[in-house]
Write a protein that holds these residues in place. Sequence first.
Motif, mmCIF file in Angstrom:
data_model
loop_
_atom_site.group_PDB
_atom_site.id
_atom_site.type_symbol
_atom_site.label_atom_id
_atom_site.label_comp_id
_atom_site.label_asym_id
_atom_site.label_seq_id
_atom_site.Cartn_x
_atom_site.Cartn_y
_atom_site.Cartn_z
ATOM 1 N N GLU A 1 -8.266 -7.921 -3.721
ATOM 2 C CA GLU A 1 -7.340 -6.968 -3.099
ATOM 3 C C GLU A 1 -6.182 -7.690 -2.411
ATOM 4 O OE1 GLU A 1 -9.760 -4.665 -0.509
ATOM 5 O OE2 GLU A 1 -10.548 -3.369 -2.110
ATOM 6 N N LYS A 2 -6.467 -8.826 -1.777
ATOM 7 C CA LYS A 2 -5.414 -9.573 -1.085
ATOM 8 C C LYS A 2 -4.424 -10.162 -2.085
ATOM 9 C CE LYS A 2 -3.547 -11.007 2.711
ATOM 10 N NZ LYS A 2 -3.026 -10.042 3.698
ATOM 11 N N GLN B 1 -2.271 -7.405 -3.200
ATOM 12 C CA GLN B 1 -1.298 -7.035 -2.162
ATOM 13 C C GLN B 1 -0.113 -7.996 -2.160
ATOM 14 O OE1 GLN B 1 -2.968 -6.856 1.795
ATOM 15 N NE2 GLN B 1 -0.969 -7.023 2.771
ATOM 16 N N HIS C 1 3.800 -7.214 -3.242
ATOM 17 C CA HIS C 1 4.887 -7.533 -2.318
ATOM 18 C C HIS C 1 5.952 -8.397 -3.003
ATOM 19 C CE1 HIS C 1 6.803 -8.587 1.538
ATOM 20 N NE2 HIS C 1 6.899 -9.812 1.032
ATOM 21 N N VAL D 1 6.695 -1.679 -1.299
ATOM 22 C CA VAL D 1 5.475 -2.005 -0.576
ATOM 23 C C VAL D 1 5.847 -2.653 0.754
ATOM 24 C CG1 VAL D 1 3.327 -3.326 -0.592
ATOM 25 C CG2 VAL D 1 4.206 -2.335 -2.722
#
Length: 284
Positions: free
Chosen positions: A47-48, A51, A55, A197
């Motif tokens: 998930e990181k 993310q 970005h 985002v």
Amino acid sequence: MASAQDLRKRIKSVTNTQQITKAMKMVASARLRRAQTKAEATRPYAEKIGQILRHMSNSDLEGFESPLLDVRPVERTCYIVVGADKGLAGAFSSNVLKFAMEELKGKDPSTYRVITAGRKPRDSMKSRGIHIDKSYAGFSDKPSYEHARAIMHEALSLYERHEVDEVIMIYTRFVNSMTQIAQAERLLPIEQPQDEVKGEEYDFMPSAVSVLEALLPKYLEITVYNGLLQSAASELGARMTAMTSATDNAGELIESLGLEYNKLRQSSITNEISEIVGGANALQ
């Protein structure tokens, strides 16, 4: 009607089977806990990375181009089908195979390529006349990151050579030991978010472009790895449930056979008593 000796043999046979299914249930239960722990530990990392990737995808990266982000007309699709190596897991293998066959239904064989992970999907799809381009096996209930890397490397090679225009992974998502859901997830091209985002700001060294070039393949590998772990947990959960049911059914069958055996013995003893009493009366 079965004899007492036949019933004793059946009771012994079912008891032995029950011991085997109970042992398999315990093994699957222990492995399931480990598989769940790995899947839960991998999810935050995936998930990181996602993310950060989202970005960066919305950032102004002048001059950066990657075929992994290019959306092109889909003429050929690569399917990665993740299944089990072994049976005795209830409907786990049939569910993922059914889902895969629905995806291929009505499609010309020239419009897709297939990579399998697990002996069950490989053998089942071959028996249906589907050509398997590459198969991997021997690790369905204990996958490692290296297995995910090898699978993704094969699919990525097809994509980069323009032999396929998208890559889709079909696997089973683990919900709990009673529920596993077969689903498809598109890996390539990597989807870029349409909306901006917002979140943390990052400083990239040596540059955002170099980080993104290294991040994209890692993101694909960790996504496949998470899919393998989800499938492993699903397989073990399905096997634990199937072996629990088999153990319980064996117990019920043993009880039923025991009751039938006792009735037969009681009937035999009653007959013997009747014969003795009859003989004694005849002598009087």
